[in-house]
Design a protein around this motif. Sequence first.
Motif, PDB file in Angstrom:
ATOM      1  N   ALA A  54      54.744  34.220  47.581  1.00 48.79           N
ATOM      2  CA  ALA A  54      53.794  34.803  48.503  1.00 48.79           C
ATOM      3  C   ALA A  54      52.395  34.769  47.893  1.00 48.79           C
ATOM      4  N   ASP A  55      51.386  34.677  48.757  1.00 49.82           N
ATOM      5  CA  ASP A  55      50.014  34.626  48.267  1.00 49.82           C
ATOM      6  C   ASP A  55      49.654  35.846  47.422  1.00 49.82           C
ATOM      7  N   SER A  56      50.230  36.991  47.755  1.00 46.81           N
ATOM      8  CA  SER A  56      49.878  38.223  47.078  1.00 46.81           C
ATOM      9  C   SER A  56      50.313  38.261  45.621  1.00 46.81           C
ATOM     10  N   VAL A  57      51.225  37.389  45.220  1.00 49.20           N
ATOM     11  CA  VAL A  57      51.718  37.394  43.845  1.00 49.20           C
ATOM     12  C   VAL A  57      51.432  36.090  43.122  1.00 49.20           C
ATOM     13  N   LYS A  58      50.638  35.233  43.733  1.00 52.05           N
ATOM     14  CA  LYS A  58      50.266  33.993  43.063  1.00 52.05           C
ATOM     15  C   LYS A  58      49.324  34.269  41.897  1.00 52.05           C
ATOM     16  N   GLY A  59      49.063  33.227  41.126  1.00 51.79           N
ATOM     17  CA  GLY A  59      48.328  33.395  39.887  1.00 51.79           C
ATOM     18  C   GLY A  59      49.243  33.747  38.741  1.00 51.79           C
ATOM     19  N   ARG A  60      50.529  33.513  38.937  1.00 43.65           N
ATOM     20  CA  ARG A  60      51.566  33.739  37.928  1.00 43.65           C
ATOM     21  C   ARG A  60      51.702  35.201  37.541  1.00 43.65           C
ATOM     22  N   ARG A  61      51.309  36.097  38.447  1.00 41.79           N
ATOM     23  CA  ARG A  61      51.637  37.492  38.221  1.00 41.79           C
ATOM     24  C   ARG A  61      53.137  37.678  38.219  1.00 41.79           C
ATOM     25  N   PHE A  62      53.809  37.024  39.175  1.00 41.96           N
ATOM     26  CA  PHE A  62      55.263  37.074  39.277  1.00 41.96           C
ATOM     27  C   PHE A  62      55.831  35.692  39.008  1.00 41.96           C
TER      28      PHE A  62
END
Length: 121
Positions: free
Chosen positions: A60-68
């Motif tokens: 999902a876009d909300s967790v992109k950036g390798r947060r998840f």
Amino acid sequence: QVQLVESGGGLVQPGGSLRLSCAASGSIFNIHDMGWYRQAPGKQRELVATITSGGRTNYADSVKGRRFTISRDNAKKTVYLQMNSLKPEDTAVYYCNADLVLIGGRAYDYWGQGTQVTVSS
């Protein structure tokens, strides 16, 4: 009977990390897609991340950036969700999902019981 057993949820401070795991057991012939979904109070259940049997992932876009990061261990029939840089808006009940083929060839879509993740100071 097939079961999905989740673990790893809990309370964490903003910016902290948690790792969720979900292990499948039962008369399983094969596991196709696996994923994590979440549902916050008053909100619709939403997709967090999915992973195919071959290791292809979607987020999902909300967790992109390798947060998840979602991963799986096919030998252990387990899917993981590594959650870093957690935000209060990540607070939700997280559900494991798996598309399974049982011994005998019948396919089913299974859900875990859900595990609470709370991000708060």
